[in-house]
Design a protein around this motif. Structure first.
Motif, PDB file in Angstrom:
ATOM      1  N   ASP A 143       0.960  -1.050  -0.091  1.00  0.00           N
ATOM      2  CA  ASP A 143      -0.082  -0.018   0.186  1.00  0.00           C
ATOM      3  C   ASP A 143       0.939   1.140  -0.036  1.00  0.00           C
ATOM      4  N   ALA A 144       2.185   1.172  -0.168  1.00  0.00           N
ATOM      5  CA  ALA A 144       3.033   2.284  -0.153  1.00  0.00           C
ATOM      6  C   ALA A 144       3.802   2.282  -1.692  1.00  0.00           C
ATOM      7  N   PRO A 145       3.134   2.450  -2.734  1.00  0.00           N
ATOM      8  CA  PRO A 145       3.806   2.521  -3.779  1.00  0.00           C
ATOM      9  C   PRO A 145       4.951   3.483  -4.221  1.00  0.00           C
ATOM     10  N   ALA A 146       4.730   4.545  -3.462  1.00  0.00           N
ATOM     11  CA  ALA A 146       5.632   5.588  -3.410  1.00  0.00           C
ATOM     12  C   ALA A 146       7.136   5.107  -2.924  1.00  0.00           C
ATOM     13  N   SER A 147       7.021   4.076  -2.337  1.00  0.00           N
ATOM     14  CA  SER A 147       8.379   3.749  -1.491  1.00  0.00           C
ATOM     15  C   SER A 147       8.882   2.685  -2.507  1.00  0.00           C
ATOM     16  N   TRP A 148       8.456   2.147  -3.679  1.00  0.00           N
ATOM     17  CA  TRP A 148       8.791   0.933  -4.207  1.00  0.00           C
ATOM     18  C   TRP A 148      10.176   1.517  -4.838  1.00  0.00           C
ATOM     19  N   ARG A 149      10.864   0.427  -5.266  1.00  0.00           N
ATOM     20  CA  ARG A 149      12.098   0.718  -6.232  1.00  0.00           C
ATOM     21  C   ARG A 149      11.656   0.297  -7.560  1.00  0.00           C
ATOM     22  N   ALA A 150      12.332   0.461  -8.624  1.00  0.00           N
ATOM     23  CA  ALA A 150      12.218   0.071  -9.926  1.00  0.00           C
ATOM     24  C   ALA A 150      13.421  -0.781 -10.189  1.00  0.00           C
ATOM     25  N   LEU A 151      13.400  -1.801 -11.270  1.00  0.00           N
ATOM     26  CA  LEU A 151      14.246  -2.605 -11.574  1.00  0.00           C
ATOM     27  C   LEU A 151      14.995  -1.932 -12.944  1.00  0.00           C
ATOM     28  N   ALA A 152      15.306  -0.817 -12.538  1.00  0.00           N
ATOM     29  CA  ALA A 152      15.907   0.029 -13.589  1.00  0.00           C
ATOM     30  C   ALA A 152      17.533   0.481 -13.419  1.00  0.00           C
ATOM     31  N   TYR A 153      18.232   0.665 -14.359  1.00  0.00           N
ATOM     32  CA  TYR A 153      19.576   1.102 -14.202  1.00  0.00           C
ATOM     33  C   TYR A 153      19.966   1.709 -15.179  1.00  0.00           C
ATOM     34  N   ASP A 154      20.944   2.791 -15.073  1.00  0.00           N
ATOM     35  CA  ASP A 154      21.564   3.871 -15.979  1.00  0.00           C
ATOM     36  C   ASP A 154      23.157   3.473 -15.843  1.00  0.00           C
ATOM     37  N   CYS A 155      23.583   3.838 -17.021  1.00  0.00           N
ATOM     38  CA  CYS A 155      25.102   3.683 -17.323  1.00  0.00           C
ATOM     39  C   CYS A 155      25.728   5.303 -17.359  1.00  0.00           C
ATOM     40  N   GLU A 214      24.801  10.762 -18.635  1.00  0.00           N
ATOM     41  CA  GLU A 214      24.124   9.417 -18.757  1.00  0.00           C
ATOM     42  C   GLU A 214      24.320   9.053 -20.247  1.00  0.00           C
ATOM     43  N   LEU A 215      25.082   7.868 -20.411  1.00  0.00           N
ATOM     44  CA  LEU A 215      25.087   7.239 -21.507  1.00  0.00           C
ATOM     45  C   LEU A 215      23.723   6.627 -22.096  1.00  0.00           C
ATOM     46  N   GLY A 216      23.152   5.864 -20.996  1.00  0.00           N
ATOM     47  CA  GLY A 216      22.082   5.261 -21.509  1.00  0.00           C
ATOM     48  C   GLY A 216      21.199   4.844 -20.334  1.00  0.00           C
ATOM     49  N   GLY A 217      19.949   4.131 -20.402  1.00  0.00           N
ATOM     50  CA  GLY A 217      19.470   3.467 -19.300  1.00  0.00           C
ATOM     51  C   GLY A 217      18.487   2.648 -19.823  1.00  0.00           C
ATOM     52  N   GLY A 218      17.922   1.502 -18.955  1.00  0.00           N
ATOM     53  CA  GLY A 218      17.141   0.884 -19.144  1.00  0.00           C
ATOM     54  C   GLY A 218      16.265  -0.091 -17.855  1.00  0.00           C
ATOM     55  N   SER A 219      15.501  -1.039 -18.130  1.00  0.00           N
ATOM     56  CA  SER A 219      14.974  -1.777 -17.019  1.00  0.00           C
ATOM     57  C   SER A 219      14.403  -2.980 -17.241  1.00  0.00           C
ATOM     58  N   ILE A 220      14.244  -3.897 -16.510  1.00  0.00           N
ATOM     59  CA  ILE A 220      13.244  -5.011 -16.659  1.00  0.00           C
ATOM     60  C   ILE A 220      12.151  -4.623 -16.782  1.00  0.00           C
ATOM     61  N   ARG A 221      11.210  -5.155 -17.610  1.00  0.00           N
ATOM     62  CA  ARG A 221       9.827  -4.632 -18.022  1.00  0.00           C
ATOM     63  C   ARG A 221       8.849  -5.495 -17.389  1.00  0.00           C
ATOM     64  N   THR A 222       7.755  -4.907 -17.163  1.00  0.00           N
ATOM     65  CA  THR A 222       6.541  -5.713 -16.230  1.00  0.00           C
ATOM     66  C   THR A 222       5.995  -6.622 -17.609  1.00  0.00           C
ATOM     67  N   SER A 223       6.133  -7.802 -17.346  1.00  0.00           N
ATOM     68  CA  SER A 223       5.582  -8.723 -18.081  1.00  0.00           C
ATOM     69  C   SER A 223       4.063  -9.507 -17.917  1.00  0.00           C
ATOM     70  N   ASP A 224       3.679  -9.236 -16.672  1.00  0.00           N
ATOM     71  CA  ASP A 224       2.456  -9.569 -16.239  1.00  0.00           C
ATOM     72  C   ASP A 224       1.398  -8.620 -16.813  1.00  0.00           C
ATOM     73  N   PRO A 225       0.298  -8.800 -17.332  1.00  0.00           N
ATOM     74  CA  PRO A 225      -0.820  -7.840 -17.783  1.00  0.00           C
ATOM     75  C   PRO A 225      -1.498  -7.410 -16.474  1.00  0.00           C
ATOM     76  N   ALA A 226      -1.661  -8.013 -15.300  1.00  0.00           N
ATOM     77  CA  ALA A 226      -2.191  -7.697 -14.441  1.00  0.00           C
ATOM     78  C   ALA A 226      -1.533  -6.480 -13.743  1.00  0.00           C
ATOM     79  N   VAL A 227      -0.172  -6.820 -13.586  1.00  0.00           N
ATOM     80  CA  VAL A 227       0.559  -5.504 -12.973  1.00  0.00           C
ATOM     81  C   VAL A 227       0.824  -4.667 -13.765  1.00  0.00           C
ATOM     82  N   GLN A 228       0.970  -5.000 -15.077  1.00  0.00           N
ATOM     83  CA  GLN A 228       0.814  -3.626 -15.740  1.00  0.00           C
ATOM     84  C   GLN A 228      -0.291  -2.790 -15.762  1.00  0.00           C
ATOM     85  N   ALA A 229      -1.378  -3.486 -15.525  1.00  0.00           N
ATOM     86  CA  ALA A 229      -2.655  -2.760 -15.335  1.00  0.00           C
ATOM     87  C   ALA A 229      -2.785  -1.952 -14.279  1.00  0.00           C
ATOM     88  N   ARG A 230      -2.202  -2.518 -13.283  1.00  0.00           N
ATOM     89  CA  ARG A 230      -2.156  -1.727 -11.827  1.00  0.00           C
ATOM     90  C   ARG A 230      -1.141  -0.507 -11.912  1.00  0.00           C
TER      91      ARG A 230
END
Length: 597
Positions: free
Chosen positions: A474-486, A492-508
């Motif tokens: 219930d505290a999404p503002a405290s969540w970390r992302a699976l993101a990374y920058d070089c 900043e040369l570039g950045g990326g992340s692991i993506r959301t692959s679950d459609p239910a999580v993406q909808a949320r």
């Protein structure tokens, strides 16, 4: 990369590139084609420096080997005219050799010349200028063809080509497929304004030019192409600066059945290959730092590690202060944080005032400034600090303390700007030093302090850290992302992340970003959700700013020096005159009517 052989570059009209001739070709009959770089008429003897993509070579027209009518024709040729020259490669007399030219030991003794492209008097000098001062950039962009003939820009664009081919070779060897995505796409929010393209066939409807191929490359993963890359053209309707253009090129990469470590290892190998192409060795693995640590110690998420000047939390030492400014900031939830500048105590008041102006430009009310003088501290707020508090600061003689009393979201960017300026004054940012860094564990969301509304820090398709979701659902503002920058040296040369692959999580995720209505999600992102519902593997990727990498490796100061036809900071293409008005009939056909602003 493999360099083409002289035979490969020969055509039915020329035998060699002028700039590739060397002493080994002495005695060789040649036919050259190029531009007249310089001309010198010594009265009966003419020297033309001929320039082509390969470089410059001197061609001599002398009565001993050149017909008189050919000498007269050479003397009449204008600078930057295109000519064909026939002759024989010969050694220059010892006293006439030019060690500053790679062809300086030889010349072409010309026997014939033909003007194939006469040129008007050029608006810009192409040959190097004695004082090294170039004409104004807008003038150079207006006459971009002439500007592109300069050696520096020729080398930069040749390097750009080599970097592109290195990218393709490296990623292809890693099993990545170069696949193309649409240029005319669906408008989607990705952090900047879209360029919209009206549809003639569908009145009132618009395409968008892609800000990135993000959704399409995820759909490739859903379709089973488990390793994708593209040297992609992208478009963002935002303000320009030295390292940003309306249209740009990125190395776009996505892969399936991978984790963060797979992407980082692949990316470090790519960077090694690109820097090696420019003759620079890069050691891996790169050090890593969390976003929280970067913000705490450096005030930004792309810290320059070539120097220290780290930010300290000084709250406990300033808390007893009787200063109303400090106490108000602390009561509002702020902190006191600052940097120690060795030798900064010797700076004049004007110099420190300039630093305060920089900090104010970043949003703070001012700087706390204290100088270490060997006994007591000096500075406007020193009188509000007890002897115990002054001693606790442990300010060395000659040090300057620059601090900010404010909330972190205000203090961090201000201290970042001040830190960079101090480093520049002290000469700490050594251009020969390269400090690569991975910044990890970005926050998933940025929360508006007034409304509480959430916005994606990267983009809405980034996967949140599953541990954070489970521990604090219930505290999404405290969540970390699976993101990374070089990051390299604060860039900043570039950045990326692991993506959301679950459609239910993406909808949320969409719902947390204020797109909670199912119909609205389908309207805006239905094609992505449909792909995820069809069965999506775990996937992720990264994108590197190709123009920025080319700029760094070419040693250029602006992206405009590594892009053939760039826009100005006013978003205009001066050479071709874009943007421009179009006839009213064309607008009518596109179902568009203009209105006065």
């Amino acid at each position: 990369m493999t360099t083409p052989s002289p035979a490969t570059l020969a055509t039915s009209l020329r035998t060699h590139l002028a700039g590739t001739l060397r002493a080994e070709q002495t005695g060789t009959a040649v036919v050259l084609g190029g531009w007249v770089h310089r001309s010198r008429d010594l009265g009966g003897q003419v020297f033309l420096d001929l320039r082509d993509r390969g470089g410059v070579v001197q061609c001599s027209f002398n009565p001993q080997w050149t017909p008189s009518e050919v000498i007269a024709a050479a003397a009449a040729v204008g600078i930057e005219s295109v000519v064909m020259i026939e002759g024989t490669v010969a050694p220059r007399p010892a006293e006439m050799r030019n060690p500053e030219m790679v062809t300086g030991a030889i010349e072409v003794r010309a026997t014939a010349i033909r003007v194939v492209g006469p040129a008007v008097t050029p608006a810009l000098p192409v040959a190097p200028i004695k004082d090294g001062k170039l004409p104004a950039e807008e003038l150079r962009l207006r006459h971009r063809i002439l500007d592109l003939r300069r050696e520096e820009l020729q080398h930069a664009l040749v390097l750009r080509h080599r970097l592109m081919q290195t990218t393709r070779q490296y990623l292809s060897a890693q099993g990545y497929l170069e696949l193309e995505t649409p240029i005319l796409t669906k408008p989607t929010p990705e952090g900047a304004r879209d360029f919209l393209v009206p549809s003639r066939m569908h009145a009132g409807e618009f395409y968008a030019l892609p800000q990135s191929p993000q959704i399409y490359k995820q759909l490739f993963m859903c379709a089973g192409f488990d390793r994708y890359f593209q040297i992609a053209r992208c478009f963002r309707d935002e303000d320009l600066r030295a390292d940003r253009q309306l249209e740009f090129t990125q190395i776009d990469i996505e892969a399936s059945f991978i984790g963060r470590e797979d992407i980082i290892a692949m990316a470090e190998g790519l960077i090694q290959a690109l820097w090696a192409e420019a003759g620079i060795a890069v050691a891996t693995p790169f050090p890593r730092m969390s976003y929280a640590d970067a913000m705490e110690r450096y005030g930004c998420d792309r810290p320059d590690l070539r120097y220290g000047l780290e930010i300290e939390d000084l709250t406990a030492r300033f808390a007893p202060s009787e200063s109303g400014i400090i106490q108000s900031a602390l009561q509002a939830g702020g902190r006191v944080r600052g940097i120690r500048v060795p030798g900064g105590a010797a700076w004049s008041r004007k110099q420190v005032d300039e630093l305060e102006t920089i900090a104010k430009g970043a949003g703070v009310g001012g700087l706390i400034r204290l100088k270490g003088t060997g006994s007591a501290l000096e500075g406007p707020l020193a009188k509000f600090l007890s002897p115990e508090s002054q001693a606790a600061l442990q300010l060395r003689e000659g040090e300057l303390l620059l601090a900010v009393a404010a909330h972190d979201r205000v203090a961090s960017p201000a201290l970042d700007r001040v830190r960079q300026e101090c480093a520049a004054r002290l000469g700490l940012a050594d251009p020969t030093v390269r400090r690569f860094l991975w910044v990890l564990d970005f926050p998933m969301f940025d929360q508006d302090p007034e409304t509480g509304a959430l916005a994606a820090v990267h983009h809405p398709f980034t996967a949140p850290n599953a541990e954070d979701m489970q521990a604090r659902p219930d505290a999404p503002a405290s969540w970390r992302a699976l993101a990374y920058d070089c990051v390299l040296n604060g860039t900043e040369l570039g950045g990326g992340s692991i993506r959301t692959s679950d459609p239910a999580v993406q909808a949320r995720m969409f719902a947390l970003l204020g797109i909670g209505d199912t119909a609205e999600q389908e309207r805006r992102f239905g094609f992505l959700l449909e792909g995820l519902r069809a069965g999506a593997p775990p996937h992720g990727g990264i994108a590197f700013g190709f123009d920025r990498i080319a700029m760094l490796l070419a040693g250029a100061s602006s992206l405009r020096d590594v892009i053939a036809f760039p826009k100005t900071t006013a978003a205009r293409a001066l050479f071709e005159g874009a943007p421009s008005a179009v006839p009213a009939a064309d607008l009518t056909e596109l179902h568009i009517r203009t209105v006065d602003a």
